[in-house]
Design a protein around this motif. Sequence first.
Motif, PDB file in Angstrom:
ATOM      1  N   GLU A   1     -16.879 -37.870 -35.738  1.00 46.43           N
ATOM      2  CA  GLU A   1     -15.609 -37.897 -36.539  1.00 46.43           C
ATOM      3  C   GLU A   1     -15.906 -36.334 -37.392  1.00 46.43           C
ATOM      4  O   GLU A   1     -16.936 -36.238 -37.606  1.00 46.43           O
ATOM      5  N   ASP A   2     -14.784 -35.889 -37.786  1.00 48.16           N
ATOM      6  CA  ASP A   2     -14.691 -34.642 -38.445  1.00 48.16           C
ATOM      7  C   ASP A   2     -15.231 -33.548 -37.758  1.00 48.16           C
ATOM      8  O   ASP A   2     -15.586 -32.596 -38.461  1.00 48.16           O
ATOM      9  N   TYR A   3     -15.774 -33.398 -36.429  1.00 50.59           N
ATOM     10  CA  TYR A   3     -16.147 -32.481 -35.739  1.00 50.59           C
ATOM     11  C   TYR A   3     -15.301 -32.133 -34.562  1.00 50.59           C
ATOM     12  O   TYR A   3     -15.322 -32.751 -33.612  1.00 50.59           O
ATOM     13  N   ASP A   4     -14.318 -31.318 -34.762  1.00 48.90           N
ATOM     14  CA  ASP A   4     -13.241 -30.995 -33.710  1.00 48.90           C
ATOM     15  C   ASP A   4     -13.393 -29.869 -33.024  1.00 48.90           C
ATOM     16  O   ASP A   4     -14.139 -28.835 -33.297  1.00 48.90           O
ATOM     17  N   PHE A   5     -13.079 -29.985 -31.599  1.00 52.93           N
ATOM     18  CA  PHE A   5     -13.244 -28.733 -30.810  1.00 52.93           C
ATOM     19  C   PHE A   5     -11.882 -27.757 -31.313  1.00 52.93           C
ATOM     20  O   PHE A   5     -10.732 -28.236 -31.328  1.00 52.93           O
ATOM     21  N   GLN A   6     -12.283 -26.423 -30.680  1.00 55.24           N
ATOM     22  CA  GLN A   6     -11.148 -25.448 -30.836  1.00 55.24           C
ATOM     23  C   GLN A   6     -10.867 -25.170 -29.301  1.00 55.24           C
ATOM     24  O   GLN A   6     -11.738 -24.435 -28.719  1.00 55.24           O
ATOM     25  N   PHE A   7      -9.557 -25.592 -28.749  1.00 52.21           N
ATOM     26  CA  PHE A   7      -9.121 -25.504 -27.323  1.00 52.21           C
ATOM     27  C   PHE A   7      -8.423 -24.246 -27.492  1.00 52.21           C
ATOM     28  O   PHE A   7      -7.075 -24.201 -27.995  1.00 52.21           O
TER      29      PHE A   7
ATOM     30  N   SER B   1     -16.186 -24.408 -34.736  1.00 45.96           N
ATOM     31  CA  SER B   1     -16.306 -23.574 -36.095  1.00 45.96           C
ATOM     32  C   SER B   1     -17.745 -23.175 -36.301  1.00 45.96           C
ATOM     33  O   SER B   1     -18.603 -24.086 -35.907  1.00 45.96           O
ATOM     34  N   ASP B   2     -17.945 -22.161 -36.906  1.00 45.31           N
ATOM     35  CA  ASP B   2     -19.355 -21.834 -37.175  1.00 45.31           C
ATOM     36  C   ASP B   2     -19.846 -22.781 -38.137  1.00 45.31           C
ATOM     37  O   ASP B   2     -21.195 -23.066 -38.051  1.00 45.31           O
TER      38      ASP B   2
ATOM     39  N   ARG C   1     -23.965 -27.004 -39.269  1.00 48.31           N
ATOM     40  CA  ARG C   1     -24.391 -28.610 -39.667  1.00 48.31           C
ATOM     41  C   ARG C   1     -24.958 -29.239 -38.549  1.00 48.31           C
ATOM     42  O   ARG C   1     -26.034 -29.954 -38.641  1.00 48.31           O
ATOM     43  N   LEU C   2     -24.501 -29.175 -37.254  1.00 51.95           N
ATOM     44  CA  LEU C   2     -25.087 -30.104 -36.201  1.00 51.95           C
ATOM     45  C   LEU C   2     -26.422 -29.476 -35.902  1.00 51.95           C
ATOM     46  O   LEU C   2     -27.172 -30.259 -35.662  1.00 51.95           O
TER      47      LEU C   2
END
Length: 372
Positions: free
Chosen positions: A89-95, A173-174, A179-180
């Motif tokens: 949750e709260d970690y979206d991919f950019q496609f 995103s950077d 964070r990961l």
Amino acid sequence: MHSGHRTMTAFLTVILGLLLVIIGLIFDWPLWAWPIVAGALLVGAAASLVVTHRRKPYIPPERLLEPDVQPVERWERMIKQVSLPSLEEDYDFQFSATVRWRPLDAPANAPVVNPGGLAIEAILDRVRHITRQAPPHRSSLTEHHLNGALATMLPDPSNRVVAMAENVQLSLSDSDRDRLEKLATVRKDEAVWEHERKWEQNRRAYLSGDVLKTPGSAVVWWLAKNDERVDKTVSDIGLLAELSSAANNIPVPEDFHRFVPGLAALRVPGTAVREEARMGPRTPDEYVEELLQGTGLDEDDPRRELFIKRIADAARGAGLHEVAEVLERRRDAFASTDPAYEPSPDHDDFGNPPFDEGQDEFPPPSQDESPG
């Protein structure tokens, strides 16, 4: 002026020029005639173009059944940086990708649709089905998966277009990537610490519950470690016994006292070493009980009461009031069990005078008390 008119004018000009060249060669025109014929031909073509351009067509081209310029519908579109959910949750991919489609034959009375919108929606649905099951730190692997999954033309839910995608790009995103990476570092450190903690717990449980469970098990363990040096194991029995007792919070067993230097003296009769040096301070009652047991006098022996009285007087004279009170309580307890006992203020019940602090020895027993 239409583009068809210009094309026709140019075509006719070229044909007419070729005919004039053929005629000039047949009739053998003089050289000066060739430039004149060519100039006349060009002037005629230019005049035709000017006249055609000035004349407004009777029917506008856009109203014709087949206009000169036909707009071409493009069947591809690029989409960029579309946020799609991941497994976390709260970690979206950019496609991003290039979507390509082909319209299908529509049934009768079907509504008018935007095929590009249907194609893009169909592709995003296919992508969401994959990304929502992918961990965000595996964006590169998921990108290759999407390139393969979207490489086939498949119909959309309304069955109006078939669509596919190329040049797929999937990223984070950077800030999310940083964070990961921090979370991954913390998880790795925590796993190492937990492994070390469990290893230490198992080692302590092995030592306390197996190796040091008893002095005997400690000796056997040490002998297994030093099987070629039995003499060393024997010399370390006292230390092992102390370690076992300390690990289990119990005193050293009496059978092992002889191996412990501080406890070996307790086994020698008459020694001044006391067990309280290891067991802690003792109470006056314990001292008195040990003293009376050391005299060897039974509780019903009259000399026991005399001994208690004189030792109590000596203890009180020496300032040991607590010891004197304990002895007097023992004497009073003896008197309560003997109804014939009547103490005298000047002599005790055996006819002896009160104890003199300068007196070193007890008077000898009477003739009735002498043995034999």
